[in-house]
Design an enzyme around this catalytic site. Structure first.
Site, mmCIF file in Angstrom:
data_model
loop_
_atom_site.group_PDB
_atom_site.id
_atom_site.type_symbol
_atom_site.label_atom_id
_atom_site.label_comp_id
_atom_site.label_asym_id
_atom_site.label_seq_id
_atom_site.Cartn_x
_atom_site.Cartn_y
_atom_site.Cartn_z
ATOM 1 N N CYS A 55 62.865 -48.940 -34.238
ATOM 2 C CA CYS A 55 61.270 -49.071 -33.982
ATOM 3 C C CYS A 55 60.616 -48.028 -34.879
ATOM 4 O O CYS A 55 60.806 -46.817 -34.387
ATOM 5 C CB CYS A 55 60.862 -49.211 -32.943
ATOM 6 S SG CYS A 55 59.142 -49.405 -32.668
ATOM 7 N N TYR A 87 54.605 -57.293 -41.959
ATOM 8 C CA TYR A 87 55.421 -57.215 -40.919
ATOM 9 C C TYR A 87 56.071 -58.502 -40.351
ATOM 10 O O TYR A 87 57.236 -58.309 -40.142
ATOM 11 C CB TYR A 87 54.545 -56.583 -39.878
ATOM 12 C CG TYR A 87 55.003 -56.378 -38.421
ATOM 13 C CD1 TYR A 87 56.071 -55.323 -38.604
ATOM 14 C CD2 TYR A 87 54.655 -57.072 -37.293
ATOM 15 C CE1 TYR A 87 56.833 -55.343 -37.114
ATOM 16 C CE2 TYR A 87 55.344 -56.932 -36.244
ATOM 17 C CZ TYR A 87 56.605 -55.921 -36.078
ATOM 18 O OH TYR A 87 57.214 -55.723 -34.972
ATOM 19 N N GLU A 99 62.894 -51.127 -41.019
ATOM 20 C CA GLU A 99 61.707 -50.118 -40.799
ATOM 21 C C GLU A 99 61.982 -48.683 -40.833
ATOM 22 O O GLU A 99 62.935 -48.109 -40.359
ATOM 23 C CB GLU A 99 61.241 -50.264 -39.299
ATOM 24 C CG GLU A 99 60.799 -51.746 -39.058
ATOM 25 C CD GLU A 99 60.143 -51.890 -37.704
ATOM 26 O OE1 GLU A 99 59.890 -50.941 -36.794
ATOM 27 O OE2 GLU A 99 59.978 -53.019 -37.264
ATOM 28 N N ASP A 134 65.940 -53.608 -29.351
ATOM 29 C CA ASP A 134 65.604 -54.092 -30.480
ATOM 30 C C ASP A 134 66.976 -54.604 -31.293
ATOM 31 O O ASP A 134 67.646 -53.896 -31.675
ATOM 32 C CB ASP A 134 64.671 -53.211 -31.135
ATOM 33 C CG ASP A 134 63.483 -52.964 -30.657
ATOM 34 O OD1 ASP A 134 62.922 -53.715 -29.769
ATOM 35 O OD2 ASP A 134 62.877 -51.769 -30.727
ATOM 36 N N TYR A 139 66.020 -53.181 -37.732
ATOM 37 C CA TYR A 139 66.175 -52.006 -36.985
ATOM 38 C C TYR A 139 67.644 -50.949 -37.517
ATOM 39 O O TYR A 139 67.986 -50.173 -36.577
ATOM 40 C CB TYR A 139 66.507 -52.482 -35.574
ATOM 41 C CG TYR A 139 64.862 -53.192 -35.060
ATOM 42 C CD1 TYR A 139 63.859 -52.411 -35.033
ATOM 43 C CD2 TYR A 139 65.167 -54.513 -34.710
ATOM 44 C CE1 TYR A 139 62.790 -53.250 -34.660
ATOM 45 C CE2 TYR A 139 64.043 -54.961 -34.172
ATOM 46 C CZ TYR A 139 62.718 -54.497 -34.420
ATOM 47 O OH TYR A 139 61.717 -55.247 -33.953
ATOM 48 N N CYS A 204 58.082 -47.527 -27.360
ATOM 49 C CA CYS A 204 58.542 -46.747 -28.450
ATOM 50 C C CYS A 204 59.865 -47.167 -28.923
ATOM 51 O O CYS A 204 59.970 -47.123 -30.119
ATOM 52 C CB CYS A 204 58.933 -45.349 -27.383
ATOM 53 S SG CYS A 204 59.687 -44.181 -28.538
ATOM 54 N N CYS A 213 73.485 -32.714 -32.502
ATOM 55 C CA CYS A 213 73.904 -32.793 -33.839
ATOM 56 C C CYS A 213 74.167 -31.411 -34.426
ATOM 57 O O CYS A 213 73.240 -30.711 -34.567
ATOM 58 C CB CYS A 213 73.027 -33.720 -34.948
ATOM 59 S SG CYS A 213 73.508 -33.692 -36.447
#
Length: 222
Positions: A55, A87, A99, A134, A139, A204, A213
């Site tokens: 998202c 969208y 996205e 999602d 995504y 969110c 990382c």
């Protein structure tokens, strides 16, 4: 940005929605947090990075919150076939786009490696066509690179992060790393831009693995 019932599958170019020659909505002039223009052309000393990590509302906030070096951010659609998508079309799964958040940054103040670290740590790159709840091809995790140096850094960081994810019992990274050239970035509708600044308690949709990382290191063979 909610769970889809069908199994996601990328369309072919022939299956994708046709789109339109021009954008049919306006994009705000300036960033609501950083105050800088959203659309280019940008000052010559700045560089551009494009990241897909679920998202784009939450993804964009991750980058504008970095303490220094990010000049502007904006969200949009990239990596697919449909020109100037809307969208609802992207959510249909019939555009091929994901996205994306575009990050315009000053390389004298923040490195591309630092942006990559934020990218990897802010989502789970092993989930394929989904991010958390999602589900959909829009995504998927992606990095679209603008220079050979970005491409090399992205590939090296993916290899290094895979090693630490594997040690933490995560699966294989599904992130696509492809040149931005030939994969035009289409800005999203105005209400999506800096959505979580306008709606601080809004949805969110992204979350990291909790695995740090490594940056600026050469991956090992083990």
């Amino acid at each position: 940005m909610f769970l889809h019932s069908r199994t996601p599958q990328l369309p072919s170019r022939e299956q994708a929605l046709q789109g339109r020659p021009e954008r049919v909505f306006t994009v705000p002039d300036r960033h609501t947090v950083l105050g800088a223009p959203l659309l280019g052309p940008y000052p010559g000393h700045l560089e551009v990075a494009d990241f897909g990590m679920g998202c784009f509302w939450g993804a964009e906030r991750k980058f504008w919150q970095l303490p220094v070096g990010v000049w502007t951010t904006l969200v949009g659609y990239q990596g697919g076939y449909t020109e100037n998508p809307m969208y609802e079309e992207v959510c249909s799964g019939l555009t091929g786009h994901t996205e994306v958040v575009r990050v315009v940054y000053d390389p004298q103040l923040i490195s591309y490696d630092r942006l990559l670290q934020t990218f990897w740590e802010s989502h789970n790159p092993t989930q394929g066509f989904r991010q958390g709840n999602d589900v959909g091809t829009q995504y998927r995790s992606a990095i679209y690179t603008h220079t050979p140096a970005q491409a090399a850094a992205a590939e090296a960081s993916r290899t290094a992060y895979q090693q630490v994810l594997t040690r933490s019992r995560y699966g294989t990274i599904s992130t696509e790393i492809l040149p931005a050239e030939g994969r035009e970035f289409y800005p999203a509708e105005g209400y999506h831009q800096q959505y979580l600044d306008k709606n601080p308690a809004g949805y969110c949709g992204i979350g990291g693995t909790g695995v740090s990382c490594p940056t600026g290191v050469v991956p090992t063979d083990g």
